[in-house]
Design an enzyme around this catalytic site. Sequence first.
Site, PDB file in Angstrom:
ATOM      1  N   ASP A  89     -16.601  31.314 -30.100  1.00 34.77           N
ATOM      2  CA  ASP A  89     -15.473  31.917 -30.822  1.00 34.77           C
ATOM      3  C   ASP A  89     -14.679  30.819 -31.519  1.00 34.77           C
ATOM      4  O   ASP A  89     -14.678  29.660 -31.083  1.00 34.77           O
ATOM      5  CB  ASP A  89     -14.571  32.715 -29.870  1.00 34.77           C
ATOM      6  CG  ASP A  89     -13.999  31.859 -28.736  1.00 34.77           C
ATOM      7  OD1 ASP A  89     -14.769  31.115 -28.104  1.00 34.77           O
ATOM      8  OD2 ASP A  89     -12.777  31.925 -28.489  1.00 34.77           O
ATOM      9  N   GLU A 152     -12.781  31.566 -25.587  1.00 36.32           N
ATOM     10  CA  GLU A 152     -12.066  30.359 -25.159  1.00 36.32           C
ATOM     11  C   GLU A 152     -10.731  30.234 -25.866  1.00 36.32           C
ATOM     12  O   GLU A 152      -9.743  29.815 -25.293  1.00 36.32           O
ATOM     13  CB  GLU A 152     -12.925  29.110 -25.424  1.00 36.32           C
ATOM     14  CG  GLU A 152     -12.449  27.868 -24.697  1.00 36.32           C
ATOM     15  CD  GLU A 152     -11.483  27.007 -25.503  1.00 36.32           C
ATOM     16  OE1 GLU A 152     -10.958  26.054 -24.940  1.00 36.32           O
ATOM     17  OE2 GLU A 152     -11.241  27.290 -26.697  1.00 36.32           O
TER      18      GLU A 152
HETATM   19 ZN    ZN Z   1     -12.649  24.539 -28.174  1.00 36.66          ZN
END
Ligand code: ZN
Length: 468
Positions: A89, A152
């Site tokens: 991501d 994340e």
């Molecule tokens: Zn990162």
Amino acid sequence: MQINWQKEVEQRKEQLIKDTQRLLQIKSTLDEETATEEIPFGKGIKEALDFMLDLGEKDGFSVKNVDNYGAHLEMGHGEELLGILGHLDVVPEGEGWTTDPYSADIRDGRIYARGAMDDKGPTMAAYYAMKIVKDLGVDVNKRVRLILGTDEESDWRCMDHYFEKEETPTVGFVPDADFPIIYAEKGIADFTYEFNGSVHEGAEATLLSFSAGQRFNMVPEFAEAVVTSDSVEAGQWEERYSRYCEDHGLSGTFSAKEGTVTFTMDGISVHGMEPDLGVNAGLRLAEFLVTLPFIGDDERFLSFISQFCKESRGRELGVAYSDDITKDLTINYGILSYEHGGKGKIAFNMRYPVTFDFANGWSVLEKVASDHGFSIQMKTHLGPHHVDADSDLVKTLQKIYEEHTGQEAELLAIGGGTYARAIKNAVAFGPLFPGREDVAHQKDEYIIIEDMLKATAMYAQAIYDLTR
Ligand SMILES: [Zn+2]
């Protein structure tokens, strides 16, 4: 067996660059619009995940998709598991790019794209590292897993879910921060101090409202307070305030209208992990206001701030602490708000050294709260992370780094958090080399191809050496 890792990488350079570009061309931002129970983070992230799984399958890795929260590609055999954690991501691209942030254009030996450095470029480097070890057919005594996270940048829901279902690696490294090696990360906790105030009368001045900041981990860049006064003194406040601002090199405004005075203060917003690099507008405004003739809860709110929150090391609160590994405990007062007759609130982000006694620290903070009629709540808490400097993992990676760069592999400690926290025995290892500009989350994010190749060679050797 002597293997020239750099040479192995050079031989696969064209393909590595091409695959990196293809992965970067997928817009893998969190997309709540297309998110469903089946694809929890939306279509773009799902597409990036599928891309990596297809690649892994084609190259002969065993692959597993864990409910579209995360996935892994695996090789090798043995009891122990070496984990390499990357994430697919990316944060939104933002404004001001020279070229399309998802075109992955190459200019001056760099690939430009959102995610080039954080973290799709490095994740592809780790993938090729595994592929090289696999292609060479050398025997490994552990299973090796590239674990792919997908949330994340937002809430880490990916790794929480993934590790609920899958085994935790016994050792690992994370290509999502800085070279040489980050072996210690402070503990991070968010707290609020609160009280419910009451209305009172007969004061010379009344603090109607006070507000500064929106986030625990950012230094407030603006503060505003609205005050009423029945006395003649208000006339002198303007002059006092402008002198205060001048004496302290601050920029504030004062405006009076029908018995109401509004004060504003400008600060400098920076990340809360080192508040001293910024200027906290809320603290600076409160420090002035506490000198005005408030009483009751108005006075309580302001004097609490000026007594306990005036600096960033928690000295007045009684939690100041420092160790050789992670240095000073820091506190950022990110949100300060008050309504006359309503709630008073001080929200802060504390980052504490790895050897700090957190339970004791919390009880000290609680005592300060109860002594002054505040309640305290802990909103979030991430424990500190620390791998022994003499561990096999750290020593191995240091040796590799020194061989490949000719530089000393100094051990770093940080106030932020990396994916390494997900595994007890894991450190962050690259991809940003010392002295390089940090472009993660910025416009025109890029990865230097030469650096990416060097990182790939180091990761390949790390997989090899850690599975001997
Ligand atoms: Zn990162």
